[in-house]
Write a protein that holds these residues in place. Structure first.
Motif: not given
Length: 318
Positions: A57-59, A120-121, A240-242, A247-252
């Motif tokens: 979640f840090g990409q 987030m840091m 982190w929202a970005y 993640v969504l693209m890989a799952v989709l």
């Protein structure tokens, strides 16, 4: 599908993409450029997720490091495309090495939380260090460099598209070599059974760290392209929202198929364009699409299509 057929398919796809600016309206040239950039980000993320089974979640933070590295060079240094890439990609590789060294020793939710924390840091540093990063306003106002030798300006949308396509094709080539190498095979083995791989003497942490650095470096390259394309770097792309986007693209698209995340990026933008012309609440439609995909097509859209058209026992789907 044999190796020769894959090569011709790849060449045909590359030629088709290269011809797009000559036949589609300029608006879609902008959209396709963004799809290519996000496709590279999603595929670099999938080296960890689909390859090693590590959910990062840090990409986006590494994507942002690449964007800020390029912006700082172009704002305060010479208008050199090579220096911008060296600063952005080199910075992302260095940060990936440090963060990856501390994260790859944990699995599943612990790995995801560690990458989220580091991400987030970095977002907070970019947001609050106003003297260097411009704070919430980000960095902008720099001139775009010209292509070496050719002397073409990246301010031309078609030149920007072709340059982006060339860089993305190089990045996808690196990922394909990793995917087909013994290193890629070890990564997939660590995803299936980490303990068994460690029992035969393999250093799982070292392989994972190498994958993390390759993934972060290519994410940084995508960030440099994003900076050049938008002529700015802002802290929003490090939030982190970005990071949820790849993640969504890989799952989709399908994390088990090599080009699945890139297909997911194209589907993501196509859906966004189609829905936002009707309503601003397009995330509701995205959620309505994702739910049945996850529940009934866990291999994603492209992964499911590949499975349907492939005959059983014919070998790798990729």
């Amino acid at each position: 599908m044999g190796g020769g057929s894959r090569a011709w398919l790849g060449i045909g796809l590359l030629v088709g993409l290269a011809l797009c600016p000559l036949v589609v309206p300029m608006y879609w040239v902008f959209i396709l450029t963004e799809v290519l950039i996000m496709g590279l980000l999603a595929m670099s993320f999938n080296l960890l997720f689909g390859g090693a089974g590590l959910l990062s979640f840090g990409q986006a933070s590494l994507f942002g490091v690449g964007a800020y590295g390029a912006a700082l060079v172009l704002l305060h240094g010479p208008p050199s495309l090579g220096l911008a890439f060296a600063a952005g990609v080199g910075g992302a590789a260095l940060v990936s090495l440090v963060i990856g060294y501390l994260c790859v020793r944990r699995d599943e939710i612990f790995f995801a939380m560690l990458t989220l924390g580091f991400g987030m840091m970095l977002f907070t540093v970019a947001h609050n260090w106003r003297e260097v990063t411009g704070g919430s306003d980000g960095l902008s106002g720099f001139a775009l460099p010209t292509l070496p030798v050719l002397g073409l300006s990246l301010f031309d949308p078609r030149v920007m598209y072709w340059f982006t396509l060339a860089v993305v094709a190089g990045g996808v080539g690196v990922l394909w070599r990793v995917h087909r190498s013994s290193f890629g095979l070890v990564l997939r083995a660590s995803r299936e059974n980490r303990e068994r791989l460690a029992f035969v003497g393999a250093s799982v942490a070292r392989y994972r760290l190498a994958a993390f650095v390759v993934s972060g470096t290519l994410s940084g390259a995508a960030g440099v392209l994003f900076c050049l394309f938008n002529q700015m770097a802002t802290p929003d792309v490090m939030h982190w929202a970005y990071s949820a986007r790849p993640v969504l693209m890989a799952v989709l698209g399908g994390s088990t198929v090599f080009l699945g995340p890139a297909f997911g990026a194209a589907a993501f933008f196509a859906l966004e364009q189609a829905v936002t012309s009707v309503t601003d609440s397009w995330m509701i439609v995205l959620g309505a699409v994702l739910i049945p995909v996850v529940l009934y097509f866990p291999e994603g859209i492209l992964g499911t299509l590949v499975r349907w058209v492939s005959r059983p026992g014919r070998g790798d789907r990729e």
